[in-house]
Design a protein around this motif. Structure first.
Motif, PDB file in Angstrom:
ATOM      1  N   TRP A 139       0.841  -1.205   0.000  1.00 47.10           N
ATOM      2  CA  TRP A 139       0.000   0.000   0.000  1.00 47.10           C
ATOM      3  C   TRP A 139       0.877   1.257   0.000  1.00 47.10           C
ATOM      4  CZ3 TRP A 139      -0.616   3.798   3.843  1.00 47.10           C
ATOM      5  CH2 TRP A 139      -1.645   4.700   3.612  1.00 47.10           C
ATOM      6  N   THR A 140       1.905   1.271   0.858  1.00 51.20           N
ATOM      7  CA  THR A 140       2.799   2.406   0.950  1.00 51.20           C
ATOM      8  C   THR A 140       3.541   2.643  -0.366  1.00 51.20           C
ATOM      9  OG1 THR A 140       3.107   2.040   3.307  1.00 51.20           O
ATOM     10  CG2 THR A 140       4.780   3.366   2.219  1.00 51.20           C
ATOM     11  N   MET A 141       4.038   1.587  -0.962  1.00 49.19           N
ATOM     12  CA  MET A 141       4.756   1.727  -2.233  1.00 49.19           C
ATOM     13  C   MET A 141       3.808   2.191  -3.350  1.00 49.19           C
ATOM     14  SD  MET A 141       7.984   1.225  -1.761  1.00 49.19           S
ATOM     15  CE  MET A 141       7.674   2.142  -0.254  1.00 49.19           C
ATOM     16  N   GLY A 142       2.558   1.754  -3.288  1.00 49.97           N
ATOM     17  CA  GLY A 142       1.578   2.230  -4.251  1.00 49.97           C
ATOM     18  C   GLY A 142       1.311   3.708  -4.100  1.00 49.97           C
ATOM     19  N   LYS A 143       1.161   4.167  -2.849  1.00 53.32           N
ATOM     20  CA  LYS A 143       0.920   5.598  -2.579  1.00 53.32           C
ATOM     21  C   LYS A 143       2.097   6.468  -3.008  1.00 53.32           C
ATOM     22  CE  LYS A 143      -3.133   5.735  -0.753  1.00 53.32           C
ATOM     23  NZ  LYS A 143      -4.204   6.369  -1.494  1.00 53.32           N
ATOM     24  N   LYS A 144       3.308   5.924  -2.913  1.00 55.08           N
ATOM     25  CA  LYS A 144       4.496   6.675  -3.286  1.00 55.08           C
ATOM     26  C   LYS A 144       4.763   6.641  -4.780  1.00 55.08           C
ATOM     27  CE  LYS A 144       6.861   6.431   1.107  1.00 55.08           C
ATOM     28  NZ  LYS A 144       8.092   6.150   1.821  1.00 55.08           N
ATOM     29  N   GLY A 145       3.938   5.913  -5.522  1.00 53.75           N
ATOM     30  CA  GLY A 145       4.109   5.847  -6.964  1.00 53.75           C
ATOM     31  C   GLY A 145       5.151   4.857  -7.434  1.00 53.75           C
TER      32      GLY A 145
END
Length: 148
Positions: A139-145
């Motif tokens: 989720w975090t890596m997705g939010k960071k692009g």
């Protein structure tokens, strides 16, 4: 004139570490699942399971084995998707967690699984925590692009 270049986020080094660890962790779960389904008695004997553990495990309903399969194979697929930098990793990790959760509900609330497994039950907490970590990380890596 249009700009055809696309902004991409560099892959952080820790994605490779987490992705490989997730693949190894879930890969062992898949191996354990496969060995249990194909060589149950041999595999359990090698693990040193007690008679109570064998009785409990052999009495588990089919849906718990299906949930286990979703948990481990979903976790491995999530790890592969993470390494490929795909946003789909997060929902696949969620499906893996739900597979684990279904098995945990059976062990804790619908059977005497916690008693039968004895000193092995804390591993269930470790597995659930790992699932949650992989969800959070994807989720975090997705939010960071980082994931596309």
């Amino acid at each position: 004139m249009t700009d055809t270049t696309r902004m991409t986020t560099a892959t952080p080094w820790h994605l490779w570490v987490v992705g490989v660890l997730a693949a190894v962790w879930n890969g062992f779960g898949c191996f354990d699942y496969f060995m249990t389904q194909t060589r149950r008695d041999e595999w359990f004997a090698q693990m040193g399971m007690t008679e109570a553990q064998l009785t409990y495990f052999n009495a588990m309903p089919a849906w718990t084995h299906a949930a286990w399969a979703i948990g481990v194979w979903g976790g491995l697929l999530g790890a592969i998707l993470l390494l490929l930098r795909r946003k789909l990793a997060m929902p696949v990790f969620v499906a893996s967690f739900l597979g684990w959760a279904a098995g945990a509900v059976y062990a804790v609330a619908l059977s005497d699984g916690m008693e039968a497994m004895g000193s092995m039950w804390p591993m269930q907490i470790v597995i659930g925590a790992a699932c949650l970590f992989f969800i959070w990380y994807a989720w975090t890596m997705g939010k960071k692009g980082v994931l596309r």
